[in-house]
Design a protein around this motif. Structure first.
Motif, mmCIF file in Angstrom:
data_model
loop_
_atom_site.group_PDB
_atom_site.id
_atom_site.type_symbol
_atom_site.label_atom_id
_atom_site.label_comp_id
_atom_site.label_asym_id
_atom_site.label_seq_id
_atom_site.Cartn_x
_atom_site.Cartn_y
_atom_site.Cartn_z
ATOM 1 N N GLN A 144 0.832 -1.208 0.000
ATOM 2 C CA GLN A 144 0.000 0.000 0.000
ATOM 3 C C GLN A 144 0.866 1.257 0.000
ATOM 4 O OE1 GLN A 144 -4.343 -0.524 1.218
ATOM 5 N NE2 GLN A 144 -3.227 -0.420 3.124
ATOM 6 N N GLY A 145 1.974 1.229 0.732
ATOM 7 C CA GLY A 145 2.901 2.355 0.698
ATOM 8 C C GLY A 145 3.518 2.540 -0.673
ATOM 9 N N VAL A 146 3.831 1.434 -1.344
ATOM 10 C CA VAL A 146 4.386 1.492 -2.698
ATOM 11 C C VAL A 146 3.371 2.113 -3.663
ATOM 12 C CG1 VAL A 146 5.056 0.046 -4.671
ATOM 13 C CG2 VAL A 146 6.026 -0.389 -2.401
ATOM 14 N N LEU A 147 2.110 1.704 -3.553
ATOM 15 C CA LEU A 147 1.068 2.243 -4.430
ATOM 16 C C LEU A 147 0.832 3.727 -4.159
ATOM 17 C CD1 LEU A 147 -1.491 -0.714 -4.331
ATOM 18 C CD2 LEU A 147 0.139 -0.160 -6.141
ATOM 19 N N SER A 148 0.845 4.128 -2.886
ATOM 20 C CA SER A 148 0.683 5.550 -2.551
ATOM 21 C C SER A 148 1.848 6.373 -3.078
ATOM 22 C CB SER A 148 0.569 5.726 -1.031
ATOM 23 O OG SER A 148 -0.595 5.108 -0.539
ATOM 24 N N ALA A 149 3.072 5.852 -2.914
ATOM 25 C CA ALA A 149 4.250 6.565 -3.409
ATOM 26 C C ALA A 149 4.180 6.732 -4.924
ATOM 27 C CB ALA A 149 5.522 5.816 -3.010
ATOM 28 N N TRP A 150 3.653 5.725 -5.620
ATOM 29 C CA TRP A 150 3.539 5.811 -7.073
ATOM 30 C C TRP A 150 2.550 6.910 -7.472
ATOM 31 C CZ3 TRP A 150 5.975 5.017 -11.281
ATOM 32 C CH2 TRP A 150 5.317 4.954 -12.512
ATOM 33 N N GLN A 151 1.452 7.025 -6.726
ATOM 34 C CA GLN A 151 0.487 8.083 -7.018
ATOM 35 C C GLN A 151 1.114 9.459 -6.814
ATOM 36 O OE1 GLN A 151 -2.611 7.857 -8.401
ATOM 37 N NE2 GLN A 151 -1.953 5.732 -8.697
ATOM 38 N N TRP A 152 1.889 9.608 -5.752
ATOM 39 C CA TRP A 152 2.597 10.875 -5.529
ATOM 40 C C TRP A 152 3.578 11.145 -6.657
ATOM 41 C CZ3 TRP A 152 4.130 12.497 0.089
ATOM 42 C CH2 TRP A 152 2.985 12.571 0.869
ATOM 43 N N HIS A 153 4.232 10.083 -7.113
ATOM 44 C CA HIS A 153 5.209 10.246 -8.196
ATOM 45 C C HIS A 153 4.514 10.694 -9.483
ATOM 46 C CE1 HIS A 153 8.754 9.557 -10.642
ATOM 47 N NE2 HIS A 153 8.057 8.760 -11.432
#
Length: 373
Positions: A144-153
């Motif tokens: 979930q942290g990886v997916l959130s970081a991708w959205q920020w990216h």
């Protein structure tokens, strides 16, 4: 590389365990789905059992939230002093993360989830993990942290001081707290034309970009984290500042001297427990100490060092009152000015936060430093 084995539909299966945060692989793994309750899941996770989710993806997220809520209830004593409360809070969060990491999902060779209503995880996981090349088990809370970081990216983080967005990468601290950026955007520059600057520990490159937009003729931004270096290069290119900003992989100072040296070190003394915490915790205040000790040797005549630092450590009694000023003086430096701002992030206003007494008094300062006469 750790391999995890489990039995599913009467067949023994194996997959590689992968964790960016250093979570240990589950010693035993059981298949679960939407039929399991949060209370049952928590009991099994606390007993050290790994739970491989085979229900639909929204159900996995709901279970993770429900288990997390049961772990959040009254775990940090309110009567102890702030320093002890902070340590108890850190230990509690670390234990919470460890327990929750036992709820796992399986990524296939293409970094996708074979779950109903699952999002496409391939691009986000490739950004964070690279090409794993084989089926891999990951903790759902990390994913979930990886997916959130991708959205920020992809979407970027708005930076009012730039009038633009910067795009963090996974594992690179995001400039979501804009107050420290605003300090760098408004502090008086040591010279108006031909300014050369160093930005140490640049992260996303946001402060280097602010200095370039303010008219710096040349900015050298450094970071020891290769992922941060690539992230900063991407942002500098996106902001069309490559003619004035150079990004280097270096351990703090680059070679040479500059009119302005800016450093926003991690603001809390302590051992980081994950790559992302490297932006928050500075073991033994080592980065702070090295910046102060090396500053004079990297300043041009008449130049300044800007130390951007929160005083949260003082309010938590992790750093003594006056210790920073004593460190500055011991390094042969003097304070020639100071800009301050109060925090605007939501946690500073959250009275239910166990550290609210400290967060509500936090001040972020830009210390303008020069070699003592």
């Amino acid at each position: 590389m750790t391999m995890v084995r489990w039995t599913e539909h009467g067949t023994e299966r194996t997959a590689r365990w992968h964790s960016e945060n250093g979570a240990p692989a589950p010693k035993r793994l059981t298949i679960v789905d939407d039929a399991i309750t949060a209370n049952a899941a928590l009991r099994r996770l606390r007993a050290g059992e790994g739970l491989l989710w085979r229900g639909d993806f929204p159900g996995a997220r709901q279970l993770l939230k429900a288990v997390g809520r049961r772990m959040d209830h009254g775990t940090v004593p309110a009567h102890i002093d702030l320093a002890s409360r902070f340590r108890a809070h850190r230990e509690d969060r670390a234990q919470r993360s460890l327990v929750l990491s036992g709820l796992v999902v399986l990524l296939d060779e293409e970094l996708r989830l074979d779950l109903r209503r699952a999002p496409d995880t391939a691009e986000a996981c490739r950004e964070a993990y690279g090409d794993l090349g084989e089926p891999s088990l990951v903790a759902l809370n990390e994913l979930q942290g990886v997916l959130s970081a991708w959205q920020w990216h992809v979407q970027g983080v708005p930076v009012p001081a730039l009038g633009a967005r910067v795009h963090p990468r996974h594992g690179v601290f995001s400039p979501s707290r804009s107050e420290y950026v605003d300090l760098v955007a408004r502090a008086p520059l040591p010279r108006e034309t031909g300014l050369t600057a160093f930005d140490l520990g640049t992260g996303t490159g946001v402060l280097a970009a602010v200095l370039a937009r303010r008219g710096a003729a040349r900015v050298v931004a450094t970071d020891i984290n290769p992922r941060a270096v690539e992230c900063a290069k991407e942002n500098v290119e996106h902001l069309e500042l490559t003619d004035r900003v150079e990004v280097l992989e270096a351990d703090l100072f680059p070679e040479g001297r500059a009119d302005l040296v800016v450093c926003n070190p991690p603001w809390l003394p302590g051992e980081p427990t994950s790559p992302l915490e490297l932006g928050i915790y500075d073991a033994d205040s080592a980065m702070l100490g090295r910046f102060l000790a090396g500053l004079a040797d990297h300043l041009s005549p008449g130049g300044e060092g800007w130390l951007v630092l929160s005083d949260l450590a003082e309010h938590l009694h992790l750093r003594g009152r006056g210790e920073l000023e004593r460190r500055i003086e011991a390094s042969g430096l003097q304070v020639v000015g100071r800009e301050e701002t109060a925090p605007r992030h939501p946690r500073s206003q959250d009275e239910l936060d166990p550290l609210h007494a400290a967060r509500s008094r936090e001040v972020t300062s830009l210390w303008r430093l020069r070699p003592a006469a």
